[in-house]
Design a protein around this motif. Structure first.
Motif, PDB file in Angstrom:
ATOM      1  N   TYR A  12      45.339 -33.358 119.490  1.00 20.04           N
ATOM      2  CA  TYR A  12      44.256 -34.141 118.891  1.00 20.04           C
ATOM      3  C   TYR A  12      43.453 -33.316 117.893  1.00 20.04           C
ATOM      4  O   TYR A  12      43.081 -33.813 116.829  1.00 20.04           O
ATOM      5  CB  TYR A  12      43.349 -34.720 119.990  1.00 20.04           C
ATOM      6  CG  TYR A  12      44.059 -35.751 120.822  1.00 20.04           C
ATOM      7  CD1 TYR A  12      44.167 -37.069 120.390  1.00 20.04           C
ATOM      8  CD2 TYR A  12      44.670 -35.405 122.023  1.00 20.04           C
ATOM      9  CE1 TYR A  12      44.840 -38.025 121.138  1.00 20.04           C
ATOM     10  CE2 TYR A  12      45.353 -36.348 122.773  1.00 20.04           C
ATOM     11  CZ  TYR A  12      45.437 -37.653 122.328  1.00 20.04           C
ATOM     12  OH  TYR A  12      46.116 -38.590 123.067  1.00 20.04           O
ATOM     13  N   ALA A  52      45.709 -33.065 114.874  1.00 14.79           N
ATOM     14  CA  ALA A  52      45.775 -34.352 114.169  1.00 14.79           C
ATOM     15  C   ALA A  52      44.506 -34.580 113.357  1.00 14.79           C
ATOM     16  O   ALA A  52      44.568 -35.042 112.210  1.00 14.79           O
ATOM     17  CB  ALA A  52      45.982 -35.495 115.165  1.00 14.79           C
ATOM     18  N   GLU A  53      43.361 -34.219 113.921  1.00 12.91           N
ATOM     19  CA  GLU A  53      42.094 -34.372 113.198  1.00 12.91           C
ATOM     20  C   GLU A  53      42.058 -33.462 111.967  1.00 12.91           C
ATOM     21  O   GLU A  53      41.663 -33.883 110.878  1.00 12.91           O
ATOM     22  CB  GLU A  53      40.922 -34.056 114.124  1.00 12.91           C
ATOM     23  CG  GLU A  53      39.574 -34.253 113.478  1.00 12.91           C
ATOM     24  CD  GLU A  53      38.423 -33.980 114.442  1.00 12.91           C
ATOM     25  OE1 GLU A  53      37.417 -33.415 113.976  1.00 12.91           O
ATOM     26  OE2 GLU A  53      38.538 -34.324 115.624  1.00 12.91           O
ATOM     27  N   SER A  78      44.445 -34.841 109.402  1.00 15.30           N
ATOM     28  CA  SER A  78      43.867 -36.074 108.835  1.00 15.30           C
ATOM     29  C   SER A  78      42.834 -35.749 107.768  1.00 15.30           C
ATOM     30  O   SER A  78      42.818 -36.374 106.698  1.00 15.30           O
ATOM     31  CB  SER A  78      43.231 -36.923 109.942  1.00 15.30           C
ATOM     32  OG  SER A  78      44.198 -37.404 110.840  1.00 15.30           O
ATOM     33  N   LYS A  79      41.982 -34.767 108.046  1.00  9.65           N
ATOM     34  CA  LYS A  79      40.967 -34.367 107.064  1.00  9.65           C
ATOM     35  C   LYS A  79      41.609 -33.775 105.818  1.00  9.65           C
ATOM     36  O   LYS A  79      41.212 -34.095 104.696  1.00  9.65           O
ATOM     37  CB  LYS A  79      39.995 -33.362 107.688  1.00  9.65           C
ATOM     38  CG  LYS A  79      39.018 -33.985 108.650  1.00  9.65           C
ATOM     39  CD  LYS A  79      38.076 -32.950 109.228  1.00  9.65           C
ATOM     40  CE  LYS A  79      37.144 -33.590 110.242  1.00  9.65           C
ATOM     41  NZ  LYS A  79      36.271 -32.604 110.881  1.00  9.65           N
ATOM     42  N   GLU A 122      44.673 -34.238 104.676  1.00  8.54           N
ATOM     43  CA  GLU A 122      45.535 -35.202 103.995  1.00  8.54           C
ATOM     44  C   GLU A 122      44.754 -36.396 103.455  1.00  8.54           C
ATOM     45  O   GLU A 122      45.282 -37.154 102.644  1.00  8.54           O
ATOM     46  CB  GLU A 122      46.615 -35.720 104.959  1.00  8.54           C
ATOM     47  CG  GLU A 122      47.543 -34.657 105.480  1.00  8.54           C
ATOM     48  CD  GLU A 122      48.633 -34.323 104.512  1.00  8.54           C
ATOM     49  OE1 GLU A 122      49.177 -35.242 103.883  1.00  8.54           O
ATOM     50  OE2 GLU A 122      48.938 -33.129 104.375  1.00  8.54           O
ATOM     51  N   ARG A 170      44.008 -38.989 105.179  1.00 10.47           N
ATOM     52  CA  ARG A 170      44.511 -40.197 105.838  1.00 10.47           C
ATOM     53  C   ARG A 170      44.658 -39.905 107.329  1.00 10.47           C
ATOM     54  O   ARG A 170      44.784 -38.747 107.721  1.00 10.47           O
ATOM     55  CB  ARG A 170      45.860 -40.632 105.258  1.00 10.47           C
ATOM     56  CG  ARG A 170      46.960 -39.601 105.453  1.00 10.47           C
ATOM     57  CD  ARG A 170      48.288 -40.037 104.845  1.00 10.47           C
ATOM     58  NE  ARG A 170      49.304 -39.011 104.996  1.00 10.47           N
ATOM     59  CZ  ARG A 170      50.095 -38.868 106.052  1.00 10.47           C
ATOM     60  NH1 ARG A 170      49.984 -39.687 107.078  1.00 10.47           N
ATOM     61  NH2 ARG A 170      50.980 -37.896 106.103  1.00 10.47           N
ATOM     62  N   ARG A 171      44.643 -40.952 108.120  1.00 13.05           N
ATOM     63  CA  ARG A 171      44.723 -40.770 109.571  1.00 13.05           C
ATOM     64  C   ARG A 171      46.132 -40.363 109.987  1.00 13.05           C
ATOM     65  O   ARG A 171      47.115 -40.991 109.592  1.00 13.05           O
ATOM     66  CB  ARG A 171      44.336 -42.062 110.291  1.00 13.05           C
ATOM     67  CG  ARG A 171      44.274 -41.884 111.790  1.00 13.05           C
ATOM     68  CD  ARG A 171      43.897 -43.197 112.495  1.00 13.05           C
ATOM     69  NE  ARG A 171      44.002 -43.059 113.925  1.00 13.05           N
ATOM     70  CZ  ARG A 171      45.141 -43.086 114.617  1.00 13.05           C
ATOM     71  NH1 ARG A 171      46.290 -43.252 113.996  1.00 13.05           N
ATOM     72  NH2 ARG A 171      45.143 -42.961 115.930  1.00 13.05           N
ATOM     73  N   VAL A 172      46.217 -39.313 110.786  1.00 16.73           N
ATOM     74  CA  VAL A 172      47.483 -38.854 111.338  1.00 16.73           C
ATOM     75  C   VAL A 172      47.384 -39.004 112.851  1.00 16.73           C
ATOM     76  O   VAL A 172      46.430 -38.526 113.464  1.00 16.73           O
ATOM     77  CB  VAL A 172      47.760 -37.380 110.952  1.00 16.73           C
ATOM     78  CG1 VAL A 172      48.992 -36.853 111.653  1.00 16.73           C
ATOM     79  CG2 VAL A 172      47.900 -37.263 109.438  1.00 16.73           C
ATOM     80  N   ALA A 173      48.348 -39.676 113.449  1.00 16.30           N
ATOM     81  CA  ALA A 173      48.323 -39.946 114.892  1.00 16.30           C
ATOM     82  C   ALA A 173      48.696 -38.706 115.697  1.00 16.30           C
ATOM     83  O   ALA A 173      49.594 -37.940 115.310  1.00 16.30           O
ATOM     84  CB  ALA A 173      49.277 -41.076 115.222  1.00 16.30           C
ATOM     85  N   ALA A 174      48.018 -38.533 116.815  1.00 18.58           N
ATOM     86  CA  ALA A 174      48.312 -37.403 117.699  1.00 18.58           C
ATOM     87  C   ALA A 174      49.748 -37.469 118.210  1.00 18.58           C
ATOM     88  O   ALA A 174      50.381 -36.425 118.414  1.00 18.58           O
ATOM     89  CB  ALA A 174      47.328 -37.373 118.858  1.00 18.58           C
ATOM     90  N   SER A 192      52.410 -38.315 116.605  1.00 18.64           N
ATOM     91  CA  SER A 192      53.261 -37.678 115.596  1.00 18.64           C
ATOM     92  C   SER A 192      53.140 -36.164 115.682  1.00 18.64           C
ATOM     93  O   SER A 192      54.134 -35.439 115.555  1.00 18.64           O
ATOM     94  CB  SER A 192      52.869 -38.142 114.195  1.00 18.64           C
ATOM     95  OG  SER A 192      53.069 -39.522 114.062  1.00 18.64           O
TER      96      SER A 192
END
Length: 155
Positions: free
Chosen positions: A51, A54-55, A58-59, A61, A63-67, A69
């Motif tokens: 997590y 992923a956070e 996400s920051k 990129e 865009r939201r990246v799922a944990a 993945s």
């Protein structure tokens, strides 16, 4: 002598190149997403959860990246020796020497979370030998020692 092997520990861009080379030698592709996950993982100074990673991705990129993945990529990284899993914390650290396969000893501080990775082939060989003597075939022993780091102990 504490251990029977020596190795260099690349940092920054050199660590990324070592990780990419190791992954590609394992027959896997170094994709943009895998590069982003590795960069995020290597950027943490303590073990990071999927997590946390992923956070961070996400920051970076935007865009939201799922944990989920990230978990799949981390599993691949552990299998390819690019990352190590700190079992007791359900967290990961980048392997500072992905081209060197050996067993892990982690010193985990219960106060600050700092985790130190030690190489000691004498100890890990003893663990493997004990497992084999009990009729068990060890695949990848991980030893974790919980306690307090020198900084926290001095406080």
């Amino acid at each position: 002598m504490a251990h029977a092997h020596t190795h260099t520990e690349p940092q920054g861009a050199d660590l990324t190149v070592a990780a990419q080379t190791t992954l590609e030698k394992a027959g896997e592709q170094w994709t943009a997403m895998r590069a982003s996950v590795f960069a995020a993982l290597a950027g943490f100074d303590k073990p990071a959860s999927a997590y946390d990673i992923a956070e961070a991705v996400s920051k970076s990129e935007g865009r939201r990246v799922a944990a989920n993945s990230v978990y799949r990529i981390l599993d691949l990284f552990v299998g390819a020796n690019l990352a190590r899993r700190v079992e007791s914390a359900n967290a990961y650290v980048a392997n500072a020497h992905p081209d060197c396969l050996h067993d892990c000893i982690f010193l985990v501080c219960d106060s600050c979370g700092q985790t130190t990775h030690l190489d000691n082939d004498v100890i890990t060989r003893g663990v493997r030998n004990a497992a084999e003597a009990a009729g068990f075939a060890p695949v990848r022993p991980v030893i974790e020692v919980r306690g307090r780091c020198a900084d926290c102990e001095a406080k």
